[in-house]
Design an enzyme around this catalytic site. Structure first.
Site, PDB file in Angstrom:
ATOM      1  N   GLU A 106       0.187  21.120 -16.797  1.00  0.00           N
ATOM      2  CA  GLU A 106       0.758  20.630 -15.544  1.00  0.00           C
ATOM      3  C   GLU A 106      -0.376  20.120 -14.673  1.00  0.00           C
ATOM      4  O   GLU A 106      -1.328  20.852 -14.377  1.00  0.00           O
ATOM      5  CB  GLU A 106       1.533  21.726 -14.814  1.00  0.00           C
ATOM      6  CG  GLU A 106       2.167  21.222 -13.525  1.00  0.00           C
ATOM      7  CD  GLU A 106       3.058  22.249 -12.843  1.00  0.00           C
ATOM      8  OE1 GLU A 106       3.502  21.977 -11.703  1.00  0.00           O
ATOM      9  OE2 GLU A 106       3.311  23.326 -13.439  1.00  0.00           O
ATOM     10  N   ASP A 131      -5.343  21.775 -10.706  1.00  0.00           N
ATOM     11  CA  ASP A 131      -5.337  21.188  -9.367  1.00  0.00           C
ATOM     12  C   ASP A 131      -6.739  21.338  -8.795  1.00  0.00           C
ATOM     13  O   ASP A 131      -7.575  22.057  -9.354  1.00  0.00           O
ATOM     14  CB  ASP A 131      -4.302  21.876  -8.473  1.00  0.00           C
ATOM     15  CG  ASP A 131      -3.744  20.949  -7.399  1.00  0.00           C
ATOM     16  OD1 ASP A 131      -4.549  20.294  -6.704  1.00  0.00           O
ATOM     17  OD2 ASP A 131      -2.504  20.884  -7.224  1.00  0.00           O
ATOM     18  N   ASP A 158     -10.971  17.976 -12.575  1.00  0.00           N
ATOM     19  CA  ASP A 158     -10.396  16.684 -12.930  1.00  0.00           C
ATOM     20  C   ASP A 158      -9.662  16.783 -14.264  1.00  0.00           C
ATOM     21  O   ASP A 158     -10.272  17.047 -15.303  1.00  0.00           O
ATOM     22  CB  ASP A 158     -11.530  15.660 -13.013  1.00  0.00           C
ATOM     23  CG  ASP A 158     -11.052  14.236 -13.149  1.00  0.00           C
ATOM     24  OD1 ASP A 158      -9.895  14.030 -13.540  1.00  0.00           O
ATOM     25  OD2 ASP A 158     -11.855  13.330 -12.873  1.00  0.00           O
ATOM     26  N   ASP A 181       0.314  12.042  -6.008  1.00  0.00           N
ATOM     27  CA  ASP A 181       0.058  11.187  -4.858  1.00  0.00           C
ATOM     28  C   ASP A 181       0.530   9.771  -5.182  1.00  0.00           C
ATOM     29  O   ASP A 181       0.080   9.176  -6.165  1.00  0.00           O
ATOM     30  CB  ASP A 181      -1.443  11.179  -4.547  1.00  0.00           C
ATOM     31  CG  ASP A 181      -1.763  10.595  -3.180  1.00  0.00           C
ATOM     32  OD1 ASP A 181      -1.047   9.664  -2.753  1.00  0.00           O
ATOM     33  OD2 ASP A 181      -2.722  11.060  -2.542  1.00  0.00           O
ATOM     34  N   LYS A 185      -0.169   2.292  -0.500  1.00  0.00           N
ATOM     35  CA  LYS A 185      -0.730   0.987  -0.162  1.00  0.00           C
ATOM     36  C   LYS A 185      -1.093   0.218  -1.434  1.00  0.00           C
ATOM     37  O   LYS A 185      -1.639   0.784  -2.374  1.00  0.00           O
ATOM     38  CB  LYS A 185      -1.958   1.155   0.727  1.00  0.00           C
ATOM     39  CG  LYS A 185      -1.643   1.765   2.093  1.00  0.00           C
ATOM     40  CD  LYS A 185      -2.906   1.911   2.936  1.00  0.00           C
ATOM     41  CE  LYS A 185      -2.568   2.518   4.297  1.00  0.00           C
ATOM     42  NZ  LYS A 185      -3.772   2.693   5.150  1.00  0.00           N
ATOM     43  N   ASP A 217       9.267  11.369  -5.503  1.00  0.00           N
ATOM     44  CA  ASP A 217      10.226  10.992  -4.475  1.00  0.00           C
ATOM     45  C   ASP A 217       9.841   9.651  -3.842  1.00  0.00           C
ATOM     46  O   ASP A 217      10.389   9.282  -2.795  1.00  0.00           O
ATOM     47  CB  ASP A 217      10.339  12.082  -3.405  1.00  0.00           C
ATOM     48  CG  ASP A 217       9.036  12.310  -2.652  1.00  0.00           C
ATOM     49  OD1 ASP A 217       7.973  11.883  -3.158  1.00  0.00           O
ATOM     50  OD2 ASP A 217       9.069  12.924  -1.571  1.00  0.00           O
ATOM     51  N   ARG A 255      10.744  23.608  -1.993  1.00  0.00           N
ATOM     52  CA  ARG A 255      10.963  23.457  -0.561  1.00  0.00           C
ATOM     53  C   ARG A 255      10.561  22.062  -0.099  1.00  0.00           C
ATOM     54  O   ARG A 255      11.272  21.409   0.675  1.00  0.00           O
ATOM     55  CB  ARG A 255      10.160  24.519   0.202  1.00  0.00           C
ATOM     56  CG  ARG A 255      10.293  24.434   1.712  1.00  0.00           C
ATOM     57  CD  ARG A 255       9.549  25.571   2.384  1.00  0.00           C
ATOM     58  NE  ARG A 255       8.146  25.640   1.973  1.00  0.00           N
ATOM     59  CZ  ARG A 255       7.288  26.519   2.463  1.00  0.00           C
ATOM     60  NH1 ARG A 255       7.683  27.433   3.334  1.00  0.00           N
ATOM     61  NH2 ARG A 255       6.030  26.513   2.054  1.00  0.00           N
ATOM     62  N   PHE A 256       9.431  21.591  -0.597  1.00  0.00           N
ATOM     63  CA  PHE A 256       8.950  20.261  -0.249  1.00  0.00           C
ATOM     64  C   PHE A 256       9.964  19.205  -0.669  1.00  0.00           C
ATOM     65  O   PHE A 256      10.290  18.290   0.089  1.00  0.00           O
ATOM     66  CB  PHE A 256       7.609  20.024  -0.935  1.00  0.00           C
ATOM     67  CG  PHE A 256       7.033  18.651  -0.723  1.00  0.00           C
ATOM     68  CD1 PHE A 256       6.283  18.359   0.400  1.00  0.00           C
ATOM     69  CD2 PHE A 256       7.235  17.648  -1.663  1.00  0.00           C
ATOM     70  CE1 PHE A 256       5.744  17.093   0.597  1.00  0.00           C
ATOM     71  CE2 PHE A 256       6.706  16.387  -1.479  1.00  0.00           C
ATOM     72  CZ  PHE A 256       5.960  16.112  -0.345  1.00  0.00           C
ATOM     73  N   GLU A 257      10.478  19.331  -1.882  1.00  0.00           N
ATOM     74  CA  GLU A 257      11.453  18.375  -2.387  1.00  0.00           C
ATOM     75  C   GLU A 257      12.745  18.440  -1.583  1.00  0.00           C
ATOM     76  O   GLU A 257      13.347  17.410  -1.253  1.00  0.00           O
ATOM     77  CB  GLU A 257      11.742  18.663  -3.859  1.00  0.00           C
ATOM     78  CG  GLU A 257      12.688  17.677  -4.510  1.00  0.00           C
ATOM     79  CD  GLU A 257      12.922  18.001  -5.982  1.00  0.00           C
ATOM     80  OE1 GLU A 257      13.755  17.323  -6.598  1.00  0.00           O
ATOM     81  OE2 GLU A 257      12.267  18.923  -6.503  1.00  0.00           O
TER      82      GLU A 257
END
Length: 280
Positions: A106, A131, A158, A181, A185, A217, A255-257
């Site tokens: 993951e 991460d 990485d 992420d 832009k 998302d 929760r974020f989703e």
């Protein structure tokens, strides 16, 4: 990605007075001499150092406060369940986990809540979660200990170096990339993780039949992911119609989703299968 709220820092009674105990949920700032590691027994600040070439990265390290509970987990549990991605040798996943169960990588787990839930829901799958966010690393270690999750290991650094330098061919049984992420832009699109070059590298480390599961998302990124994955010869869409997949039950709603859905965001899942290696 992180959806945690930082607790206020505890008052300090004196600069020379040692901290005798930690208060759970309170941010920690240690006075350190120049060059002293933040967590002597924990993850390194830059495990790969300057051993590898400079290149455009899909992530940027974030500096945020570490709670005392996270700091404690990093100190105690990193030697047992942590992996610094230094690129200096190929790792034995069976030795890392202490068994020969299938391993899923993951990339980018935020604060680790979803990772812990999935690991608890499928104890016969080992999860190597990578991460660069120190509070998230500590939080996931905490969750793993609290819930008795012996099938979780936390990687620091990485993921490209991990895949390229530290994993054997066909080492992985799956790859998860949830809410990377989006680099919205246009001039930053080259920083997005899901690119043909990344998929070609990942394919060398995935067993035939292994599933690549992405979720985002950010709809423009979802469309790009679908286009890039569909065009890659090493992967095939698990959806007969060639589109997005319904969210599988094993991927929990974070929760974020949930907050994003409340704001009208659309979340898209993509599940692609690694096709058998082409005969030379």
């Amino acid at each position: 990605m992180s959806d945690s709220l930082n607790a206020p820092e505890a008052p300090r009674s004196g600069a020379a007075e040692p901290v005798s105990s930690h208060v759970p949920g309170v941010s920690v700032r240690h006075s350190r001499a120049k060059g002293e590691p933040r967590f002597p027994d924990g993850p390194k600040a830059d495990p790969a150092g300057s051993h590898f070439e400079r290149r455009i990265r899909s992530f940027q390290p974030r500096r945020s406060r570490v709670t005392s509970g996270q700091a404690d987990a990093l100190q105690r549990l990193w030697p047992k369940w942590g992996l610094d991605i230094d690129g200096q040798g190929v790792i034995d996943l069976g030795e890392l986990f202490g068994n020969d169960k299938p391993v899923v990588l993951e990339i980018g787990f935020g604060m680790g809540e979803a990772t812990a839930q999935m690991a608890a829901g499928d104890p016969d799958i080992n999860v190597l979660a990578v991460d660069v966010h120190t509070p998230g690393q500590g939080n996931l270690l905490n969750l793993a200990e609290r819930n008795g999750l012996s099938n979780v290991r936390v990687g620091n650094g990485d993921a490209i170096i991990l895949l390229r330098e530290m994993l054997r061919p066909d080492a992985l049984d799956g790859l998860r990339v949830y809410f990377p992420d989006p680099w919205p832009k246009k001039r930053h699109h080259k920083r997005r993780l899901i690119q043909p070059e990344f998929l070609s590298l990942a394919a060398t480390r995935l067993k035939p039949g292994a599933i690549v599961h992405c979720a985002t998302d950010w709809e423009p990124y979802a469309e790009q992911m679908l286009e890039v994955l569909a065009a890659h010869p090493d992967f095939e869409n698990t959806q007969a119609d060639g589109g997005f997949s319904p969210r599988p039950e094993f991927r929990p709603l974070t929760r974020f989703e949930g907050q994003g859905l409340d704001k009208g965001h659309v979340v898209n899942d993509l599940l692609f299968r690694r096709v058998p290696h082409q005969q030379q």
